[in-house]
Design an enzyme around this catalytic site. Structure first.
Site, PDB file in Angstrom:
ATOM      1  N   SER A   1       0.874  -1.165   0.000  1.00 13.01           N
ATOM      2  CA  SER A   1       0.000   0.000   0.000  1.00 13.01           C
ATOM      3  C   SER A   1       0.910   1.214   0.000  1.00 13.01           C
ATOM      4  O   SER A   1       1.972   1.194   0.619  1.00 13.01           O
ATOM      5  CB  SER A   1      -0.873   0.041   1.254  1.00 13.01           C
ATOM      6  OG  SER A   1      -1.668  -1.115   1.344  1.00 13.01           O
ATOM      7  N   CYS A   2       0.496   2.259  -0.690  1.00 16.54           N
ATOM      8  CA  CYS A   2       1.261   3.507  -0.705  1.00 16.54           C
ATOM      9  C   CYS A   2       0.265   4.642  -0.532  1.00 16.54           C
ATOM     10  O   CYS A   2      -0.661   4.771  -1.332  1.00 16.54           O
ATOM     11  CB  CYS A   2       2.037   3.653  -2.008  1.00 16.54           C
ATOM     12  SG  CYS A   2       3.080   5.131  -2.068  1.00 16.54           S
ATOM     13  N   VAL A   3       0.455   5.412   0.540  1.00 17.94           N
ATOM     14  CA  VAL A   3      -0.493   6.479   0.837  1.00 17.94           C
ATOM     15  C   VAL A   3       0.232   7.793   1.074  1.00 17.94           C
ATOM     16  O   VAL A   3       1.337   7.826   1.609  1.00 17.94           O
ATOM     17  CB  VAL A   3      -1.375   6.140   2.059  1.00 17.94           C
ATOM     18  CG1 VAL A   3      -2.263   4.953   1.778  1.00 17.94           C
ATOM     19  CG2 VAL A   3      -0.528   5.872   3.280  1.00 17.94           C
TER      20      VAL A   3
END
Length: 126
Positions: free
Chosen positions: A105-107
């Site tokens: 995940s990349c936020v």
């Protein structure tokens, strides 16, 4: 099942009331690793690539202290201040995860500790 705290001098010491990582059964959970140079405690701010590289080096050091490697990682979470740097971060990320490509995940976040630009955490299986 007893949990085991992971602690290594090869990664930055925790800057709060937490550990660098934990082993629970056959699972390893790293705390988020900033692009901090372990020898100085300062963020590597020369470029987002250098900061990402140092963050991943720190993740790697915590995993190695627990007896694992990057090839054992099954999930990462990447926190970034500027998602416009996504492609530059991916260049560095692929250096560390060229064969093993864990779920990720990349936020984008408003702010990170020490005004870092990137923080990465990992989950691995022993």
């Amino acid at each position: 099942m007893a949990n085991k705290v992971i602690s290594t001098e090869k990664a930055p010491q925790a800057i709060g009331p937490y550990s660098q990582g934990m082993v629970a059964g056959n699972m390893i959970y790293t705390s988020g690793q900033l692009g901090l140079d372990p020898s100085t405690g300062e963020i590597v701010k020369t470029s987002i690539q250098d900061e990402a590289r140092q963050s991943l080096q720190n993740v790697k050091a915590v995993l190695e202290e627990a007896g694992a490697s990057l090839s054992d990682v099954v999930k990462t979470t990447v926190f970034v201040k500027d998602l416009n740097q996504f492609a530059l971060i991916n260049e560095v990320y692929s250096e560390f995860f060229s064969e093993n490509k864990p779920a990720r995940s990349c936020v984008e976040v408003a702010r990170l500790p020490k005004d870092g630009n990137i923080e990465i955490e990992a989950i691995a299986i022993l």
